[in-house]
Design an enzyme around this catalytic site. Structure first.
Site, PDB file in Angstrom:
ATOM      1  N   ASP A 152       0.842  -1.186   0.000  1.00 41.73           N
ATOM      2  CA  ASP A 152       0.000   0.000   0.000  1.00 41.73           C
ATOM      3  C   ASP A 152       0.882   1.243   0.000  1.00 41.73           C
ATOM      4  OD1 ASP A 152      -3.205   0.327   0.601  1.00 41.73           O
ATOM      5  OD2 ASP A 152      -2.086   2.103   1.231  1.00 41.73           O
TER       6      ASP A 152
ATOM      7  N   ASP B 164       4.512   2.816  -4.431  1.00 41.67           N
ATOM      8  CA  ASP B 164       3.714   3.689  -5.287  1.00 41.67           C
ATOM      9  C   ASP B 164       3.612   3.011  -6.644  1.00 41.67           C
ATOM     10  OD1 ASP B 164       2.620   5.615  -6.919  1.00 41.67           O
ATOM     11  OD2 ASP B 164       4.097   7.168  -6.449  1.00 41.67           O
TER      12      ASP B 164
ATOM     13  N   ASN C 120      -5.083  -4.538  -7.174  1.00 46.52           N
ATOM     14  CA  ASN C 120      -6.258  -3.906  -6.596  1.00 46.52           C
ATOM     15  C   ASN C 120      -6.086  -2.392  -6.424  1.00 46.52           C
ATOM     16  OD1 ASN C 120      -8.780  -3.728  -4.922  1.00 46.52           O
ATOM     17  ND2 ASN C 120      -7.294  -3.307  -3.307  1.00 46.52           N
TER      18      ASN C 120
ATOM     19  N   TYR D 194     -11.249   7.105 -15.593  1.00 50.24           N
ATOM     20  CA  TYR D 194     -11.307   5.889 -14.783  1.00 50.24           C
ATOM     21  C   TYR D 194     -11.801   4.709 -15.610  1.00 50.24           C
ATOM     22  CZ  TYR D 194     -12.298   2.882 -10.756  1.00 50.24           C
ATOM     23  OH  TYR D 194     -12.320   1.846  -9.855  1.00 50.24           O
TER      24      TYR D 194
ATOM     25  N   LYS E 182      -9.924   1.113 -16.563  1.00 47.76           N
ATOM     26  CA  LYS E 182     -10.466  -0.202 -16.244  1.00 47.76           C
ATOM     27  C   LYS E 182     -10.717  -1.023 -17.504  1.00 47.76           C
ATOM     28  CE  LYS E 182     -10.355   0.165 -11.798  1.00 47.76           C
ATOM     29  NZ  LYS E 182      -9.400  -0.659 -11.021  1.00 47.76           N
TER      30      LYS E 182
END
Length: 259
Positions: A39, A66, A93, A156, A160
């Site tokens: 993370d 990152d 994720n 976005y 995806k």
């Protein structure tokens, strides 16, 4: 890489500290895998590890990285490899979302989203590929979104949809090493990520609309996605690759903006 430090399979999960990442990490640990929780917020990832119930001999490691920075990805994979000697499952994720329409998107924000949401997963798999080649096995699970078929915020959605294309391309390229590559497309999932920049009233309107478009009449939960991740990471899914599994109660059937 030829002398693994452990006989347990190792799962590397990015965006591990958010609601969805936490559920995925918790489930994969429950399945008996060792865990690399990645993370941007190291404190949050370490906090996640304190909530896990590990079996004797089972290990978990938190790493700050990152996904928009290639050198950070290289360092993260090197640290995970040094700790465990192998990497079996990669769950892409981590994501960022700077909302904006086609009329007003910001170029720097668009580039940041592409770097983290699309280029990052590709680079991570590139750096982990030598482990899969040595092991002759591996799993990649990309978290996409129902919006890839429905539309929505252009940057976005483009990321995806691109990740779906990357899933299919990597499935072909990695298959000779017995690596499967699949994507999970969640529906609307209440979380800090989806609430960011929205007030409670606007989010409730969006949730009500989503439920109205969903045949099974509820929102997606982190556990829904974690359960599907568990399946795709398991031997039961060994002959499934290049698929997009919609975990959204059937809302992929609804066109965007019908309500």
């Amino acid at each position: 890489m030829n002398s693994p430090h452990t006989h347990r399979r190792v799962a590397l999960v990015t965006g591990a500290a958010g609601e969805l990442g936490r559920a995925i990490c918790t489930r994969l640990c429950r399945d008996g895998l060792d865990l690399v929780a990645v993370d941007l917020n190291l404190d949050a990832a370490q906090g996640l590890l304190r909530t896990l119930h590990l079996e004797p001999g089972q290990r978990a490691l938190a790493i700050q990285a990152d996904l928009g920075d290639e050198s950070s990805i290289i360092a993260m994979v090197a640290q995970a490899g040094a700790a465990f000697g192998r990497i079996d499952v990669v769950v892409n994720n981590a994501a960022v979302n700077h909302r904006g329409s086609i009329y007003d998107f910001d170029v720097a924000q668009w580039d940041h989203m592409l770097a983290v949401n699309l280029r990052g997963p590709a680079l991570l798999c590139q750096k982990v590929a030598p482990y899969w080649q040595a092991q002759a096995s591996g799993r990649v699970i990309n978290i996409v979104s129902r919006c890839w078929v429905a539309g929505g915020p252009p940057a976005y959605v483009a990321c995806k949809a691109g990740l779906v294309g990357l899933t299919r391309s990597m499935a072909r390229e990695l298959a000779p090493h017995n690596v499967t590559v699949n994507a999970i497309a969640p529906g609307l999932l209440p979380s800090a990520f989806t609430l960011d920049g929205r007030d409670a009233e606007s989010f409730q309107r969006m949730a009500d609309s989503s439920i109205g478009d969903t045949p099974l009449k509820r929102l997606t939960t982190p556990e829904d996605i974690a359960n599907t991740t568990s399946f795709l990471a398991s031997s039961d899914a060994a002959f499934i690759t290049a698929e997009v599994i919609h975990v959204c109660g059937g809302s992929q059937l609804a066109p965007f903006g019908t309500r």
